[in-house]
Design an enzyme around this catalytic site. Sequence first.
Site, PDB file in Angstrom:
ATOM      1  N   HIS A 102       5.723   4.240  -4.399  1.00 34.71           N
ATOM      2  CA  HIS A 102       4.504   3.693  -5.006  1.00 34.71           C
ATOM      3  C   HIS A 102       4.463   2.170  -4.844  1.00 34.71           C
ATOM      4  O   HIS A 102       3.463   1.601  -4.380  1.00 34.71           O
ATOM      5  CB  HIS A 102       4.458   4.074  -6.486  1.00 34.71           C
ATOM      6  N   GLU A 103       5.553   1.521  -5.219  1.00 36.19           N
ATOM      7  CA  GLU A 103       5.595   0.059  -5.145  1.00 36.19           C
ATOM      8  C   GLU A 103       5.627  -0.430  -3.703  1.00 36.19           C
ATOM      9  O   GLU A 103       5.071  -1.493  -3.394  1.00 36.19           O
ATOM     10  CB  GLU A 103       6.809  -0.476  -5.923  1.00 36.19           C
TER      11      GLU A 103
ATOM     12  N   HIS B  49       2.108  -0.858  -2.512  1.00 41.69           N
ATOM     13  CA  HIS B  49       1.558  -2.164  -2.885  1.00 41.69           C
ATOM     14  C   HIS B  49       2.115  -3.263  -1.982  1.00 41.69           C
ATOM     15  O   HIS B  49       1.377  -4.086  -1.441  1.00 41.69           O
ATOM     16  CB  HIS B  49       1.933  -2.500  -4.334  1.00 41.69           C
TER      17      HIS B  49
END
Length: 373
Positions: free
Chosen positions: A25-26, A29
Amino acid sequence: MFESPPFWMYAVGFLLLLGPLVTLHELGHYLVGRWFGVGAEAFSVGFGKEIAGFTDKRGTRWKLSALPLGGYVQFKGDMNPASVPDPDAPNEPDGFQNAALWKRALIVAAGPVTNLVVAVAILAGLFAIYGERVAVNPEASVTVGVFAEESVAREAGMQVGDRIVAINDVEVESFQDIVRQVALYPNSDLTVDAVRDGRDLSFSMTTASVVEEDRFGNESTLGRIGIGPEALEYRQEAVSVMRLIPLALTSCWDMLEMMVTGIKQIIVGDRSIKELGGPIKIAKYSGERLSMGATEFVYFSALISLNLAFINFLPIPALDGGHLAFYAAEAIRRKPVGPQATEWAYRTGIAIVLVFMVVVTVNDVISLPFIGG
């Protein structure tokens, strides 16, 4: 396969589940931010005190933190990991707040989108390996063959031999479709359309509410109408390469519908808030799925990845969806939301998240067998 997983399996399952999903997920980003030339000050798996880490040549601190309940990327110009703009930060060209609005929106959306892609990839992989489970005789599977001892369908006038064609105007083609349309709605009114001797009939009934328990003692409240199929036999059918992604997307959509339906039922009071779960329950379920084998655990990972995508897209300040809501407002107003409104919105959002975490953690603790669940 374990009947009752040992404690270590809960811990291992939790770390194997959330660790990779949060990291991916990170990374979503971070990589999109890098693509657009935005610098990152920190990339953390977990919150709180740093356990281990290193600083790369670009000045990003990569670290593993003490609380394995999430993670974050702190871009340049952010006051904190929630990406609240820092008014005192130097105006650097690679700062997050200096990026174009559409770039900021894509950077924020990249995290939950990555989780969605991971869920689709996992499900597509499982379909590629195991194929699709299909009914050998679909028509017999939607034909009533037997009634339960207590059956709301029989009380509504249905008979053995009735072929169900739709429930609440949603067509059904297999017994799985019937279960999907009924199980999520305990104590709910529904209409069953059926064919009997060539005649179209419609039956109104209220589903029974049944509490079922799995092998690990986890309880689920399900809707039932008290019927069994005339015949129910399945086979595993190979899935072509061209159908893998569409089939995985359909499965994700079905899961999302279940999530949304469950949340709506909790909000309106049709389901107990006790059904919400947090980190402890995730650890419990992950350990149980791990004890059932790699396939069950990987499938559960897809479900949790989809959950992460869904939750992060909610328009709550401090979550990715909250940032996207602010960017939508900025696009409409053609200027950013004022700093005071932004600050109060983020405080409110953080408070909502904290209250939610307290509620689900209390639910988790109460549900533990040695506490009283």
